[in-house]
Design a protein around this motif. Structure first.
Motif, PDB file in Angstrom:
ATOM      1  N   GLY A  36       0.832  -1.192   0.000  1.00  0.00           N
ATOM      2  CA  GLY A  36       0.000   0.000   0.000  1.00  0.00           C
ATOM      3  C   GLY A  36       0.864   1.238   0.000  1.00  0.00           C
ATOM      4  N   ALA A  37       0.475   2.240   0.757  1.00  0.00           N
ATOM      5  CA  ALA A  37       1.193   3.516   0.765  1.00  0.00           C
ATOM      6  C   ALA A  37       2.560   3.406   1.423  1.00  0.00           C
ATOM      7  N   GLY A  38       2.679   2.515   2.400  1.00  0.00           N
ATOM      8  CA  GLY A  38       3.869   2.462   3.223  1.00  0.00           C
ATOM      9  C   GLY A  38       5.148   2.200   2.466  1.00  0.00           C
ATOM     10  N   VAL A  39       5.095   1.350   1.463  1.00  0.00           N
ATOM     11  CA  VAL A  39       6.309   0.991   0.728  1.00  0.00           C
ATOM     12  C   VAL A  39       6.917   2.220   0.077  1.00  0.00           C
ATOM     13  N   PHE A  40       6.099   3.205  -0.297  1.00  0.00           N
ATOM     14  CA  PHE A  40       6.606   4.408  -0.946  1.00  0.00           C
ATOM     15  C   PHE A  40       7.338   5.316   0.042  1.00  0.00           C
ATOM     16  N   SER A  41       7.164   5.065   1.335  1.00  0.00           N
ATOM     17  CA  SER A  41       7.801   5.902   2.360  1.00  0.00           C
ATOM     18  C   SER A  41       8.996   5.215   3.013  1.00  0.00           C
ATOM     19  N   LEU A  42       9.286   3.979   2.637  1.00  0.00           N
ATOM     20  CA  LEU A  42      10.309   3.202   3.330  1.00  0.00           C
ATOM     21  C   LEU A  42      11.715   3.812   3.282  1.00  0.00           C
ATOM     22  N   PRO A  43      12.185   4.346   2.142  1.00  0.00           N
ATOM     23  CA  PRO A  43      13.564   4.858   2.143  1.00  0.00           C
ATOM     24  C   PRO A  43      13.833   5.882   3.232  1.00  0.00           C
ATOM     25  N   THR A  50      18.462   4.205  10.647  1.00  0.00           N
ATOM     26  CA  THR A  50      19.535   3.220  10.556  1.00  0.00           C
ATOM     27  C   THR A  50      20.214   3.218   9.201  1.00  0.00           C
ATOM     28  N   GLY A  51      21.399   2.589   9.163  1.00  0.00           N
ATOM     29  CA  GLY A  51      22.116   2.388   7.909  1.00  0.00           C
ATOM     30  C   GLY A  51      21.826   1.011   7.343  1.00  0.00           C
ATOM     31  N   VAL A  52      22.669   0.582   6.426  1.00  0.00           N
ATOM     32  CA  VAL A  52      22.442  -0.691   5.743  1.00  0.00           C
ATOM     33  C   VAL A  52      22.464  -1.863   6.719  1.00  0.00           C
ATOM     34  N   ALA A  53      23.452  -1.875   7.631  1.00  0.00           N
ATOM     35  CA  ALA A  53      23.580  -3.001   8.566  1.00  0.00           C
ATOM     36  C   ALA A  53      22.330  -3.142   9.432  1.00  0.00           C
ATOM     37  N   PHE A 256       9.599  -5.312  -0.314  1.00  0.00           N
ATOM     38  CA  PHE A 256       9.866  -4.297   0.705  1.00  0.00           C
ATOM     39  C   PHE A 256      11.360  -4.191   1.028  1.00  0.00           C
ATOM     40  N   ALA A 257      11.997  -5.339   1.243  1.00  0.00           N
ATOM     41  CA  ALA A 257      13.419  -5.332   1.579  1.00  0.00           C
ATOM     42  C   ALA A 257      14.237  -4.750   0.434  1.00  0.00           C
ATOM     43  N   SER A 258      13.861  -5.082  -0.796  1.00  0.00           N
ATOM     44  CA  SER A 258      14.598  -4.581  -1.962  1.00  0.00           C
ATOM     45  C   SER A 258      14.507  -3.065  -2.065  1.00  0.00           C
ATOM     46  N   VAL A 259      13.304  -2.517  -1.902  1.00  0.00           N
ATOM     47  CA  VAL A 259      13.117  -1.069  -1.987  1.00  0.00           C
ATOM     48  C   VAL A 259      13.997  -0.353  -0.963  1.00  0.00           C
ATOM     49  N   THR A 260      14.056  -0.885   0.235  1.00  0.00           N
ATOM     50  CA  THR A 260      14.835  -0.249   1.301  1.00  0.00           C
ATOM     51  C   THR A 260      16.329  -0.306   1.022  1.00  0.00           C
ATOM     52  N   LEU A 275      14.345  13.846   2.756  1.00  0.00           N
ATOM     53  CA  LEU A 275      13.390  13.884   1.652  1.00  0.00           C
ATOM     54  C   LEU A 275      11.969  14.020   2.180  1.00  0.00           C
ATOM     55  N   ARG A 276      11.095  14.689   1.424  1.00  0.00           N
ATOM     56  CA  ARG A 276       9.688  14.714   1.770  1.00  0.00           C
ATOM     57  C   ARG A 276       9.071  13.387   1.351  1.00  0.00           C
ATOM     58  N   GLN A 277       7.990  13.025   2.018  1.00  0.00           N
ATOM     59  CA  GLN A 277       7.278  11.807   1.648  1.00  0.00           C
ATOM     60  C   GLN A 277       6.366  12.076   0.456  1.00  0.00           C
ATOM     61  N   PRO A 278       6.249  11.135  -0.485  1.00  0.00           N
ATOM     62  CA  PRO A 278       6.819   9.794  -0.507  1.00  0.00           C
ATOM     63  C   PRO A 278       8.286   9.821  -0.929  1.00  0.00           C
ATOM     64  N   SER A 279       9.150   9.331  -0.055  1.00  0.00           N
ATOM     65  CA  SER A 279      10.592   9.435  -0.283  1.00  0.00           C
ATOM     66  C   SER A 279      11.068   8.608  -1.461  1.00  0.00           C
ATOM     67  N   MET A 280      10.342   7.554  -1.828  1.00  0.00           N
ATOM     68  CA  MET A 280      10.736   6.772  -2.999  1.00  0.00           C
ATOM     69  C   MET A 280      10.793   7.665  -4.240  1.00  0.00           C
ATOM     70  N   ALA A 281       9.877   8.624  -4.334  1.00  0.00           N
ATOM     71  CA  ALA A 281       9.858   9.545  -5.473  1.00  0.00           C
ATOM     72  C   ALA A 281      11.118  10.399  -5.489  1.00  0.00           C
ATOM     73  N   GLY A 282      11.533  10.898  -4.322  1.00  0.00           N
ATOM     74  CA  GLY A 282      12.737  11.716  -4.243  1.00  0.00           C
ATOM     75  C   GLY A 282      13.993  10.939  -4.582  1.00  0.00           C
ATOM     76  N   VAL A 283      14.061   9.691  -4.134  1.00  0.00           N
ATOM     77  CA  VAL A 283      15.227   8.846  -4.432  1.00  0.00           C
ATOM     78  C   VAL A 283      15.338   8.601  -5.937  1.00  0.00           C
ATOM     79  N   LEU A 284      14.209   8.281  -6.576  1.00  0.00           N
ATOM     80  CA  LEU A 284      14.242   8.010  -8.013  1.00  0.00           C
ATOM     81  C   LEU A 284      14.519   9.289  -8.799  1.00  0.00           C
ATOM     82  N   GLU A 285      14.017  10.414  -8.316  1.00  0.00           N
ATOM     83  CA  GLU A 285      14.312  11.694  -8.976  1.00  0.00           C
ATOM     84  C   GLU A 285      15.807  11.969  -8.954  1.00  0.00           C
ATOM     85  N   HIS A 286      16.455  11.683  -7.830  1.00  0.00           N
ATOM     86  CA  HIS A 286      17.895  11.874  -7.718  1.00  0.00           C
ATOM     87  C   HIS A 286      18.645  11.022  -8.740  1.00  0.00           C
TER      88      HIS A 286
END
Length: 486
Positions: A36-43, A50-53, A256-260, A275-286
């Motif tokens: 749903g909406a949550g996956v778009f906010s995960l980044p 947290t970081g990658v680890a 979900f894990a892949s997106v993060t 980034l503003r939400q939805p952060s997935m949009a900002g990451v892809l824009e970058h």
């Protein structure tokens, strides 16, 4: 509540009584429930904590814990085929009517609060080009969200409940942009950036606190794992309910894990966290430019509108079924000529409206609604897992079909411990806020008991009621004195 970060949240529209659902359709319901909406906010949500680890550890814990919970629903679908209302029915059968009532109310309330995250995220997305909407928490944003809220109420009241095709259409519409995001992120992946993000930023704190800080986000995105069990009475084959739950969960977990994780290879985590939400949009824009942001934003709005419709129906279904079982007042069991439970739908819309107004007073409206959704859902999940442990120890009792195996006992025990840990991770703030909602809800329980001319509380139920009231008083006091903040 059910993505988020629905997040998970279901797009599963209840089918007509005559329709029998196949394994594929039930699996689509589970996938639709959780994506749903949550996956778009995960980044951003993960980068804030947290970081990658830490992200890898958090997803490993969430993956194992939620998989065990999925196995619990699989087991209960087989062992107790007489229980058709999902989470709420398991709590009632295992621990009595009052805790069953709390489970039904908590699950319903989490759905209502989760619906608010949808409107906040839509307004935040549009706010990128219309600044007056801010992050979805301005007066104008709340006013427009209110119009949408009640427009859906009147739409559903007319009989949209029968539109079973919505689930399949919306599921495809939202999964495609997510998969495109992951593929493009891998293409533009920068190993050096990923390595710099591995240990986390200075603001992240200890690894334990990093992991703990992401736990409620992982709960939110996995809300809906029980989607098939809620409509289990419509399944063509009872065993398909459990299979669909596990298949749907594994598919969504990978997404979900892949997106993060891939997001950490595109931008420094400190920049992702801003980034503003939805952060997935900002990451892809970058990574690819403005069109990437527009692509994700359109996919999000389609996903969110479908998810909102579905979770509104799911929430009304919970109240309706509970009323039919005499665990809620009778007026909630009424439906109109289009077979829509209008009183339950009205209560669902009213609670969402109240929470929507409250978001204007929150420092971070989206994360507040997300975390509260997760916290409210934890008690129903905990009780369902504990019920699975109970029947594993008492095979053949209480209407149980077949004998439980050692594997079922172990998975139920792990799921119970996991949900208990999540209550701890939620923190005292959200537990107290949950009590503020739970305690007044007891009035509905009292009304239902009086309608049946029954004693209001047993001794054990009176104790539970007292605990909830004290928790609510402490919560209100804490908010009033500023000890906890929204």
């Amino acid at each position: 509540m059910t993505d988020t970060g629905s997040s998970a949240r279901t797009d599963a529209v209840e089918p007509p009584a005559s329709v029998k659902l196949t394994l594929l359709t039930l699996t689509a319901m589970v996938v639709g429930s959780m994506v749903g909406a949550g996956v778009f906010s995960l980044p951003r949500r993960f980068a804030e904590e947290t970081g990658v680890a830490g992200a890898l550890i958090a997803w490993a814990i969430a993956g194992v814990g939620m998989l065990m919970l999925a196995f619990v629903f699989q087991t209960l679908a087989v062992r107790r085929p007489d229980l058709d209302a999902g989470v709420y029915a398991y709590a009632k059968a295992g621990f009595g009517e009052y805790l069953g009532f709390f489970s039904a109310f908590g699950y319903w309330a989490s759905a209502c609060v989760g619906n608010v995250t949808y409107w906040v995220l839509i307004m935040s997305t549009i706010g990128a080009v219309w600044p007056s909407l801010g992050d979805g928490d301005t007066l104008l944003a709340v006013a427009l969200s209110t119009l949408g809220l009640w427009a859906f109420f009147f739409l559903i009241r007319r009989g949209v409940k029968e539109a079973t095709a919505i689930n399949k259409i919306v599921t495809v519409a939202k999964v495609v942009p997510i998969l495109v995001f992951v593929i493009l992120a891998l293409f533009y992946f920068q190993p050096s950036v990923f390595a710099d993000n591995f240990g986390g930023a200075d603001y992240a704190g200890s690894l334990f606190n990093q992991v703990r800080g992401t736990m409620l986000a992982t709960v939110f995105v996995f809300l809906g794992v029980e989607g098939a069990s809620v409509y289990s009475r419509h399944a063509k084959r009872r065993e398909d309910v459990g299979r669909a739950t596990v298949l749907g969960f594994l598919s969504v977990f990978a997404i979900f894990a892949s997106v993060t994780i891939v997001s950490y290879g595109l931008m420094p985590m400190g920049e992702i966290a801003e980034l503003r939400q939805p952060s997935m949009a900002g990451v892809l824009e970058h990574a690819v430019g403005t069109w990437g942001k527009a692509f994700v934003s359109v996919g999000l709005i389609v996903s969110v509108l479908g998810a909102y419709l579905a979770w509104t129906l799911m929430a009304a279904e919970v109240l309706f079924v509970a009323a039919e079982d005499n665990d809620m007042p009778r007026f909630l069991s009424r439906s109109n000529t289009a077979d829509v439970p209008v009183p339950a739908l009205l209560m669902t819309t009213l609670l969402s409206q109240i929470v929507l107004v409250v978001t204007m007073f929150s420092d971070d409206a989206f994360n507040f609604a997300l975390d509260l959704t997760s916290a409210l859902s934890l008690i129903p999940f905990f009780l369902a897992a504990a019920f699975a442990v109970k029947i594993a120890f008492r095979p053949g009792r209480e209407g149980t079909v077949g004998d439980s195996t050692r594997r079922e006992l172990v998975t139920a025990a792990i799921a119970t411990l996991y949900t208990a840990f999540l209550l701890y991770a939620a923190g005292l703030k959200f537990v107290l806020i949950s009590f503020i909602l739970y305690a007044p809800a007891t009035l509905l329980f009292i009304k239902a008991r009086r309608e049946q001319n029954r004693r209001l509380f047993s001794p054990a139920e009176a104790v539970i009621c007292a605990v909830s009231v004290v928790g609510a008083i402490v919560g209100v006091t804490a908010l009033a004195t500023g000890w906890i903040e929204l």
